[in-house]
Write an enzyme that holds these catalytic residues in place. Structure first.
Site, mmCIF file in Angstrom:
data_model
loop_
_atom_site.group_PDB
_atom_site.id
_atom_site.type_symbol
_atom_site.label_atom_id
_atom_site.label_comp_id
_atom_site.label_asym_id
_atom_site.label_seq_id
_atom_site.Cartn_x
_atom_site.Cartn_y
_atom_site.Cartn_z
ATOM 1 N N ALA A 27 0.812 -1.219 0.000
ATOM 2 C CA ALA A 27 0.000 0.000 0.000
ATOM 3 C C ALA A 27 0.843 1.265 0.000
ATOM 4 O O ALA A 27 0.350 2.348 -0.291
ATOM 5 C CB ALA A 27 -0.929 -0.004 1.209
ATOM 6 N N ARG A 52 10.434 7.407 -1.813
ATOM 7 C CA ARG A 52 11.852 7.480 -2.163
ATOM 8 C C ARG A 52 12.135 7.099 -3.617
ATOM 9 O O ARG A 52 13.252 7.249 -4.099
ATOM 10 C CB ARG A 52 12.663 6.583 -1.198
ATOM 11 C CG ARG A 52 12.675 7.104 0.225
ATOM 12 C CD ARG A 52 13.138 6.042 1.235
ATOM 13 N NE ARG A 52 12.042 5.141 1.634
ATOM 14 C CZ ARG A 52 12.164 4.168 2.549
ATOM 15 N NH1 ARG A 52 13.318 3.963 3.145
ATOM 16 N NH2 ARG A 52 11.125 3.407 2.860
ATOM 17 N N LYS A 101 5.237 2.243 -6.322
ATOM 18 C CA LYS A 101 6.526 1.523 -6.189
ATOM 19 C C LYS A 101 6.434 0.070 -6.604
ATOM 20 O O LYS A 101 7.292 -0.436 -7.338
ATOM 21 C CB LYS A 101 7.037 1.627 -4.750
ATOM 22 C CG LYS A 101 8.265 0.771 -4.490
ATOM 23 C CD LYS A 101 9.034 1.131 -3.256
ATOM 24 C CE LYS A 101 8.442 0.552 -2.002
ATOM 25 N NZ LYS A 101 9.300 0.829 -0.838
ATOM 26 N N GLN A 135 -5.981 -0.159 2.174
ATOM 27 C CA GLN A 135 -5.545 0.633 3.336
ATOM 28 C C GLN A 135 -5.630 2.103 2.900
ATOM 29 O O GLN A 135 -4.785 2.568 2.135
ATOM 30 C CB GLN A 135 -4.107 0.256 3.709
ATOM 31 C CG GLN A 135 -3.600 0.936 4.962
ATOM 32 C CD GLN A 135 -2.088 0.779 5.138
ATOM 33 O OE1 GLN A 135 -1.346 0.578 4.171
ATOM 34 N NE2 GLN A 135 -1.633 0.898 6.374
ATOM 35 N N ASP A 142 7.798 -4.853 -1.779
ATOM 36 C CA ASP A 142 8.990 -4.212 -2.336
ATOM 37 C C ASP A 142 10.240 -5.071 -2.178
ATOM 38 O O ASP A 142 11.351 -4.574 -2.322
ATOM 39 C CB ASP A 142 9.189 -2.809 -1.731
ATOM 40 C CG ASP A 142 9.566 -2.839 -0.257
ATOM 41 O OD1 ASP A 142 9.551 -3.927 0.355
ATOM 42 O OD2 ASP A 142 9.870 -1.758 0.287
ATOM 43 N N GLY A 167 15.408 -2.128 9.778
ATOM 44 C CA GLY A 167 15.188 -2.359 11.196
ATOM 45 C C GLY A 167 16.290 -3.291 11.701
ATOM 46 O O GLY A 167 16.639 -4.250 11.018
ATOM 47 N N ASN A 179 13.650 0.565 -2.104
ATOM 48 C CA ASN A 179 13.046 1.839 -1.693
ATOM 49 C C ASN A 179 13.399 2.961 -2.655
ATOM 50 O O ASN A 179 12.763 3.997 -2.663
ATOM 51 C CB ASN A 179 13.508 2.221 -0.286
ATOM 52 C CG ASN A 179 13.093 1.174 0.737
ATOM 53 O OD1 ASN A 179 11.933 0.784 0.791
ATOM 54 N ND2 ASN A 179 14.036 0.695 1.514
ATOM 55 N N ASN A 224 3.663 -2.221 -50.195
ATOM 56 C CA ASN A 224 2.528 -3.012 -49.710
ATOM 57 C C ASN A 224 1.335 -2.159 -49.305
ATOM 58 O O ASN A 224 0.269 -2.685 -49.041
ATOM 59 C CB ASN A 224 2.960 -3.889 -48.523
ATOM 60 C CG ASN A 224 3.515 -3.077 -47.377
ATOM 61 O OD1 ASN A 224 4.061 -1.980 -47.585
ATOM 62 N ND2 ASN A 224 3.384 -3.582 -46.179
ATOM 63 N N ARG A 232 12.771 0.623 -67.825
ATOM 64 C CA ARG A 232 13.960 1.450 -67.632
ATOM 65 C C ARG A 232 13.959 2.530 -68.697
ATOM 66 O O ARG A 232 13.749 2.229 -69.882
ATOM 67 C CB ARG A 232 15.193 0.568 -67.776
ATOM 68 C CG ARG A 232 16.431 1.155 -67.185
ATOM 69 C CD ARG A 232 17.581 0.169 -67.256
ATOM 70 N NE ARG A 232 17.424 -0.975 -66.378
ATOM 71 C CZ ARG A 232 18.193 -2.063 -66.425
ATOM 72 N NH1 ARG A 232 19.146 -2.179 -67.324
ATOM 73 N NH2 ARG A 232 18.007 -3.051 -65.588
#
Ligand code: UD1
Ligand code: CA
Length: 464
Positions: free
Chosen positions: A10, A15, A22, A79, A108, A143, A233, A392, A446
């Site tokens: 969501a 970034r 994303k 969300q 991601d 984290g 990200n 063509n 020709r």
């Protein structure tokens, strides 16, 4: 116990600095979210729950491109406001069975290896929640996994909330977890948003469980899989993941016997099949479904899109081809262009600056230079001279040109379709063909040449 997968997708992806959501940014030409869905599906879940929010309608529209059995497995929760990863999971909670195993993935992180998720499920048998950790070279942005002095897992601290000491920790949270739906029902609502970003962090679930004396198992990913667990990200990470994907595929193909001049300059944005002893030079792009027979050589800079190329064919550099079938020992390029709809029989030669579209070319027929063959059916053993053009298009409709076997088309010929040149006919250089040329005839249109002796060219006037 049924398995259900939740994929969080969501977020806006601020970034990325892009109009495109994303999770729709492509990896190997496929939205990164599709890679996550594919991996999720390989675990054979009963359901795959997607949480969408930012530009949800664009993402939903993209999902219509998935196979329909897969689409049927997917549920969508919206969300409305992106209040954090725990809040995102809460949106899918009402859709979960009361007694399911749940794997949570991030939209991601497209290259998450299935084996690592299987490890999470195995670990879940003996704990309340298992989470996948890894040790990347640079843990910045992730984290961090916090452990006590005895090495017991305590919790996860986000980069933005981490102290300098915590930032020095190398083990990070990849974001993937396994738990039971009952755990989510009891604990998600207890997660607060008192942190640097004011978000409801899913990562807080683990520390809440630990505080309640429940067992949380961090599972460290195989060091060989660390790069594949990198989240995207920004565009630097997007390019990194693209390279990892391509390197892995190149390695797999080389192990199966493909010779690559340089695996780092090889891009597959689809699927490649090949026989034995094929060679692919640098900077070749494979798109859609491409199939090579045995002993096929692809020169540098070629783009092959949905083509089948037979044994012993040589595609010289900078040839672009789309939706065409080439039989055995064909030689194409350099600088040739095959637009969609061609079938080239054995030993056909299409040389430099020749464009072929929607045409069938018979065995051994050659067109060496600077030619346009469009909407044509050409027999075997025919020679098409330099600068030949099939006219063509009459400005309103397309028409076909039919050329027989053993025909000789002289250079600079225009074939005004619909028109037929029958077997064994010869068309003199510079001819404009507007009606059927009967078998074994010569046709020439020709203007007669004349010469003027001692011709004086104009001279330049002196400047004033
Ligand atoms: C998250 C983890 C971090 C981990 C990292 C791994 C949290 C709080 N942090 O950080 O510990 O190291 O991933 O890559 O979970 N999303 C939503 N709704 C939201 C917010 C996010 O659906 O309200 C989705 C995003 O679309 C994305 C995923 O959740 O697919 C992760 O969100 P993102 O903002 O990228 O989290 P990170 O900062 O990377
Ligand atoms: Ca992320």
């Amino acid at each position: 116990m049924a398995l259900e997968v939740i994929i969080l997708a969501a977020g806006m992806g601020k970034r990325m600095n892009s109009q495109l959501p994303k999770v729709l940014h492509p990896v190997a030409c496929v939205p990164m979210l599709f890679h996550v869905i594919k991996t999720a599906n390989e675990l054979n879940p009963a359901k795959i729950h997607l949480v969408l929010g930012h530009q949800a309608s664009k993402v939903q529209e993209a999902l219509t491109k998935l196979d329909s059995p897969l689409q049927e497995k997917i549920t969508i929760s919206i969300q409305e406001q992106q209040l954090g990863t725990a809040h995102a999971v809460a949106q899918a909670l009402p859709k979960l069975g009361a007694d399911s195993q749940v794997i949570i993935l991030y939209g991601d992180t497209p290259l998450t290896p299935k084996v690592e998720l299987e490890k999470l499920l195995t670990a879940l048998e003996s704990c309340e929640l298992s989470l996948l950790t890894s040790e990347p070279k640079n843990p910045f942005g992730y984290g961090r996994i916090i452990k006590d002095e005895q090495g017991n897992f305590v919790g996860i601290v986000e980069e933005k909330d981490a102290s300098a000491e915590q930032k020095a920790i190398r083990e990070i949270n990849t974001g993937m977890i396994a738990c039971r739906s009952s755990t989510l029902s009891s604990y998600l609502s207890k997660i607060g948003n008192n942190n640097a970003q004011g978000e409801y962090y899913l990562t807080d679930l683990s520390s809440l469980l630990v505080k309640d004396g429940k067992r949380v198992c961090p599972i460290k990913a195989d060091p060989n899989n660390v790069d594949m667990l990198e989240g995207i990200n920004n565009k630097v990470q997007l390019a990194f993941i693209e390279r990892i994907y391509q390197q892995n595929l190149a390695k797999q193909y080389m192990m199966q016997g493909l010779t690559l001049a340089d695996p780092s300059r090889f891009d597959v944005r689809g699927e490649l099949e090949f026989g034995q002893d094929c060679f692919i030079d640098t900077n070749v792009i494979i798109e859609g479904k491409v199939s090579l027979g045995n002993n096929v050589v692809i020169g540098t800079g070629c783009v092959l899109n949905n083509v089948t190329i037979g044994d012993g064919s040589i595609i010289s550099p900078y040839t672009i081809m789309e939706k065409s079938q080439l039989k055995e020992r064909t030689t194409i390029g350099p600088f040739a262009r095959l637009r969609p709809g061609n079938v080239l029989e054995d030993d056909v030669h299409v040389g430099n600056f020749v464009e072929v579209k929607n045409s069938n070319i018979g065995k051994g027929t050659k067109s060496g230079h600077l030619t346009y063959i469009g909407d044509s059916d050409i027999g075997a053993g025919t020679n098409i001279g330099a600068g030949t053009i099939t006219c063509n298009y009459d400005g309103a409709n397309k028409h076909r040109t039919t050329i027989g076997n053993d025909v000789f088309i002289g250079s600079d010929t225009q074939l005004v379709a619909p028109v037929t040149v029958e077997d064994g006919a010869t068309v003199g250089a510079g001819t404009t063909v507007t009606k059927t040329v009967p078998a074994n005839c010569l046709i020439v249109t020709r203007a007669h040449a004349f010469t003027k002796a001692n011709y004086q060219r104009p001279t330049k006037k002196p400047k004033k």
